[in-house]
Design an enzyme around this catalytic site. Structure first.
Site, PDB file in Angstrom:
ATOM      1  N   ARG A  25       0.828  -1.220   0.000  1.00 23.50           N
ATOM      2  CA  ARG A  25       0.000   0.000   0.000  1.00 23.50           C
ATOM      3  C   ARG A  25       0.858   1.264   0.000  1.00 23.50           C
ATOM      4  NH1 ARG A  25      -5.663  -0.617   1.767  1.00 23.50           N
ATOM      5  NH2 ARG A  25      -6.228  -2.598   0.833  1.00 23.50           N
ATOM      6  N   ARG A  29      -4.013   6.503   0.880  1.00 25.16           N
ATOM      7  CA  ARG A  29      -4.576   7.697   1.521  1.00 25.16           C
ATOM      8  C   ARG A  29      -3.628   8.437   2.461  1.00 25.16           C
ATOM      9  NH1 ARG A  29      -9.695   4.409   3.305  1.00 25.16           N
ATOM     10  NH2 ARG A  29      -7.985   2.934   3.261  1.00 25.16           N
ATOM     11  N   ARG A  38      -7.816  11.313  -5.421  1.00 22.72           N
ATOM     12  CA  ARG A  38      -8.961  10.501  -4.962  1.00 22.72           C
ATOM     13  C   ARG A  38     -10.235  11.336  -4.835  1.00 22.72           C
ATOM     14  NH1 ARG A  38     -12.667   7.967  -4.022  1.00 22.72           N
ATOM     15  NH2 ARG A  38     -13.085   6.302  -2.520  1.00 22.72           N
ATOM     16  N   ASP A  75      -6.887  -2.962  -7.447  1.00 22.08           N
ATOM     17  CA  ASP A  75      -7.358  -3.614  -6.225  1.00 22.08           C
ATOM     18  C   ASP A  75      -7.567  -5.094  -6.497  1.00 22.08           C
ATOM     19  OD1 ASP A  75      -8.286  -2.711  -3.385  1.00 22.08           O
ATOM     20  OD2 ASP A  75      -9.639  -4.303  -4.003  1.00 22.08           O
ATOM     21  N   TYR A 151     -14.497 -12.509   0.433  1.00 22.24           N
ATOM     22  CA  TYR A 151     -15.210 -11.235   0.216  1.00 22.24           C
ATOM     23  C   TYR A 151     -16.511 -11.464  -0.562  1.00 22.24           C
ATOM     24  CZ  TYR A 151     -11.448  -8.131   1.798  1.00 22.24           C
ATOM     25  OH  TYR A 151     -10.535  -7.449   2.553  1.00 22.24           O
TER      26      TYR A 151
HETATM   27  O1  CP3 Z   1       0.316   0.748  -3.474  1.00 20.56           O
HETATM   28  C1  CP3 Z   1      -0.547  -0.149  -3.423  1.00 20.56           C
HETATM   29  O2  CP3 Z   1      -0.367  -1.236  -2.837  1.00 20.56           O
HETATM   30  C2  CP3 Z   1      -1.852   0.152  -4.081  1.00 20.56           C
HETATM   31  C3  CP3 Z   1      -2.533  -0.958  -4.739  1.00 20.56           C
HETATM   32  C4  CP3 Z   1      -3.433  -1.789  -3.854  1.00 20.56           C
HETATM   33  C5  CP3 Z   1      -4.682  -1.372  -3.294  1.00 20.56           C
HETATM   34  N1  CP3 Z   1      -5.262  -2.454  -2.707  1.00 20.56           N
HETATM   35  C6  CP3 Z   1      -5.248  -0.024  -3.365  1.00 20.56           C
HETATM   36  C7  CP3 Z   1      -6.340   0.367  -2.450  1.00 20.56           C
HETATM   37  C8  CP3 Z   1      -3.257  -3.121  -3.529  1.00 20.56           C
HETATM   38  C9  CP3 Z   1      -2.060  -4.018  -3.804  1.00 20.56           C
HETATM   39  C10 CP3 Z   1      -4.430  -3.534  -2.807  1.00 20.56           C
HETATM   40  C11 CP3 Z   1      -4.628  -4.900  -2.344  1.00 20.56           C
HETATM   41  C12 CP3 Z   1      -5.805  -5.224  -1.523  1.00 20.56           C
HETATM   42  N2  CP3 Z   1      -7.076  -4.736  -1.622  1.00 20.56           N
HETATM   43  C13 CP3 Z   1      -5.799  -6.218  -0.528  1.00 20.56           C
HETATM   44  C14 CP3 Z   1      -4.626  -7.092  -0.157  1.00 20.56           C
HETATM   45  C15 CP3 Z   1      -3.646  -6.402   0.733  1.00 20.56           C
HETATM   46  C16 CP3 Z   1      -4.075  -6.323   2.178  1.00 20.56           C
HETATM   47  O3  CP3 Z   1      -4.230  -5.174   2.632  1.00 20.56           O
HETATM   48  O4  CP3 Z   1      -4.209  -7.353   2.822  1.00 20.56           O
HETATM   49  C17 CP3 Z   1      -7.078  -6.256   0.031  1.00 20.56           C
HETATM   50  C18 CP3 Z   1      -7.546  -7.149   1.159  1.00 20.56           C
HETATM   51  C19 CP3 Z   1      -7.884  -5.319  -0.680  1.00 20.56           C
HETATM   52  C20 CP3 Z   1      -9.342  -5.060  -0.502  1.00 20.56           C
HETATM   53  C21 CP3 Z   1      -9.639  -3.666  -0.125  1.00 20.56           C
HETATM   54  N3  CP3 Z   1      -9.357  -2.565  -0.909  1.00 20.56           N
HETATM   55  C22 CP3 Z   1     -10.254  -3.222   1.036  1.00 20.56           C
HETATM   56  C23 CP3 Z   1     -10.744  -4.114   2.176  1.00 20.56           C
HETATM   57  C24 CP3 Z   1     -10.347  -1.830   0.941  1.00 20.56           C
HETATM   58  C25 CP3 Z   1     -11.064  -0.913   1.900  1.00 20.56           C
HETATM   59  C26 CP3 Z   1     -10.341  -0.812   3.174  1.00 20.56           C
HETATM   60  C27 CP3 Z   1      -9.451   0.368   3.130  1.00 20.56           C
HETATM   61  O5  CP3 Z   1      -8.240   0.204   3.352  1.00 20.56           O
HETATM   62  O6  CP3 Z   1     -10.016   1.435   2.933  1.00 20.56           O
HETATM   63  C28 CP3 Z   1      -9.729  -1.440  -0.270  1.00 20.56           C
HETATM   64  C29 CP3 Z   1      -9.592  -0.061  -0.776  1.00 20.56           C
HETATM   65  C30 CP3 Z   1      -8.272   0.381  -1.310  1.00 20.56           C
HETATM   66  N4  CP3 Z   1      -7.453  -0.361  -2.106  1.00 20.56           N
HETATM   67  C31 CP3 Z   1      -7.683   1.656  -1.115  1.00 20.56           C
HETATM   68  C32 CP3 Z   1      -6.484   1.659  -1.835  1.00 20.56           C
HETATM   69  C33 CP3 Z   1      -5.515   2.791  -2.003  1.00 20.56           C
HETATM   70  C34 CP3 Z   1      -8.298   2.823  -0.343  1.00 20.56           C
HETATM   71  C35 CP3 Z   1      -9.506   3.287  -1.067  1.00 20.56           C
HETATM   72  C36 CP3 Z   1      -9.798   4.739  -0.968  1.00 20.56           C
HETATM   73  O7  CP3 Z   1      -8.953   5.608  -1.270  1.00 20.56           O
HETATM   74  O8  CP3 Z   1     -10.959   5.064  -0.649  1.00 20.56           O
END
Ligand code: CP3
Length: 344
Positions: A25, A29, A38, A75, A151
């Site tokens: 990540r 944010r 965003r 994602d 999920y």
């Molecule tokens: O630099 C990076 O790693 C960005 C790429 C990336 C994102 N998600 C962007 C994202 C990657 C590699 C992921 C993987 C991801 N997504 C996982 C596996 C990694 C882990 O954390 O275990 C999982 C479980 C998800 C599913 C997911 N995506 C959830 C549960 C959420 C919401 C929870 C949260 O953190 O807000 C997301 C949203 C998400 N994915 C965001 C980002 C930058 C935030 C969204 C936003 O800006 O509103």
């Protein structure tokens, strides 16, 4: 060029003086630059569907911290979305599925996975690859079949995924059918990312911790093994290093190393790692607890050195966090940490 990058060398288990660094990540944010982009999108997935924006977001942490690897901005839930499950991200709630898997017939009536529904992801990969300096590897990724299933069945995030656990216990065979469909989709998805320019692949088994040891083999590792097997047996993807991240699986880590992954990405609580057993099999990535980045610089330093002391002599060690950067982390601490590791 890419093959001589420290990150690829580490993935080939070559010993290095300074470990390569990137962060799970790393785009997100916690960065004001990210929040500015965003704010132009209501739905997070709409932003992921814009390859130019994904390219800009993937480059933000590279430009700011000069990291050793870039990760595709996207994602893991793009695949369930492509299966028609209607994924939305709701402020404060995380992902919510409009059409979750609620019955056996929901699995039977799933449409065929159409890889071109995710053309926007492959385009993001090729855009990022085209602007990324040629010596920096690009990581493509997917969720593990089990994590995607969790999920999809739960219909979103949950503390304990109790509905999912009950569903798989009561519909074991049909769950296997669903996991097979997801496994095949993950493979085609990753292969297309490689064709588009990804140099490394990471599989996120973020909900590995939900399963008992026995169920972990059956519902998750079996399918991960199959997925990595497909990657390693396809002429287009066979030379691509694969990193496996699993959050607190209940089995021994050496069982994950036997998946033929090239590298294990350790969750932050994985402390009792049998390095001797892993050494000949995989490189290691990890695993500072991201929560330490909310503490003082002294604590960050102490905890980082603990990790570096432990993995210093491990051939092919890659510095990373034990899970993703959280939104409340100060970007200045990411810079501090990166400098700290490089000057160790
Ligand atoms: O630099 C990076 O790693 C960005 C790429 C990336 C994102 N998600 C962007 C994202 C990657 C590699 C992921 C993987 C991801 N997504 C996982 C596996 C990694 C882990 O954390 O275990 C999982 C479980 C998800 C599913 C997911 N995506 C959830 C549960 C959420 C919401 C929870 C949260 O953190 O807000 C997301 C949203 C998400 N994915 C965001 C980002 C930058 C935030 C969204 C936003 O800006 O509103």
């Amino acid at each position: 060029m890419i093959d001589s990058s420290p990150f690829i060398k580490a993935l080939k288990k070559e010993p290095l003086e300074i470990p390569p660094i990137w962060y799970m990540r790393q785009a997100g944010r916690y960065m004001p630059e990210y929040r500015a982009v965003r704010s132009k999108f209501k739905n997070f997935l709409d932003m992921c569907k814009n390859p130019d924006v994904c390219c800009e977001l993937a480059m933000q942490p590279i430009d700011k911290f000069r990291l050793d690897a870039s990760i595709l901005f996207s994602d893991i839930l793009t695949i369930p979305d492509a299966f028609g499950l209607g994924v939305e991200f709701i402020e404060g709630k995380g992902p919510v599925f409009k059409n979750p898997i609620r019955s056996q017939s929901d699995i039977e009536s799933l449409p065929e996975f159409n890889p071109s529904d995710l053309d926007y992801v492959y385009k993001a990969v090729s855009n990022i690859r085209s602007v990324l300096p040629s010596h920096i590897p690009l990581i493509g990724f997917c969720g593990s079949p089990w994590t995607l299933a969790a999920y999809s069945i739960e219909g979103g995030s949950s503390k304990d995924f109790s509905f999912t656990k009950k569903f798989i216990a009561e519909n074991s065979q049909m769950s296997d059918v669903f996991l097979e469909k997801l496994t095949n989709a993950c493979f085609i998805y990753l292969k297309n990312q490689v064709i588009s320019g990804a140099n490394v692949l990471q599989i996120f088994d973020s909900w590995a911790n939900l399963l008992s040891e026995k169920d972990y083999y059956e519902y998750s590792l079996k399918h991960i093994n199959k997925l990595i097997g497909m990657i390693k047996n396809d002429p287009i993807t066979s030379a691509i290093p694969v990193i496996l991240f699993a959050r607190e699986p209940k089995c021994e880590l050496v069982k994950l190393a036997d998946s033929s992954a090239d590298c294990l990405s350790l969750f932050w609580s994985s402390n009792n790692v049998d390095l001797v057993k892993l050494k000949s099999k995989v490189s290691i990535q990890g695993n500072l607890n991201p929560a330490f980045l909310l503490e003082s610089r002294d604590i960050i330093k102490k905890e980082t050195y603990k990790i570096l002391d432990k993995y210093n002599n491990y051939p092919g060690y890659i510095f990373n966090l034990g899970h993703g950067i959280t939104p409340n982390i100060d970007p200045e601490n990411i810079k501090y940490l990166t400098d700290l590791v490089r000057s160790y």
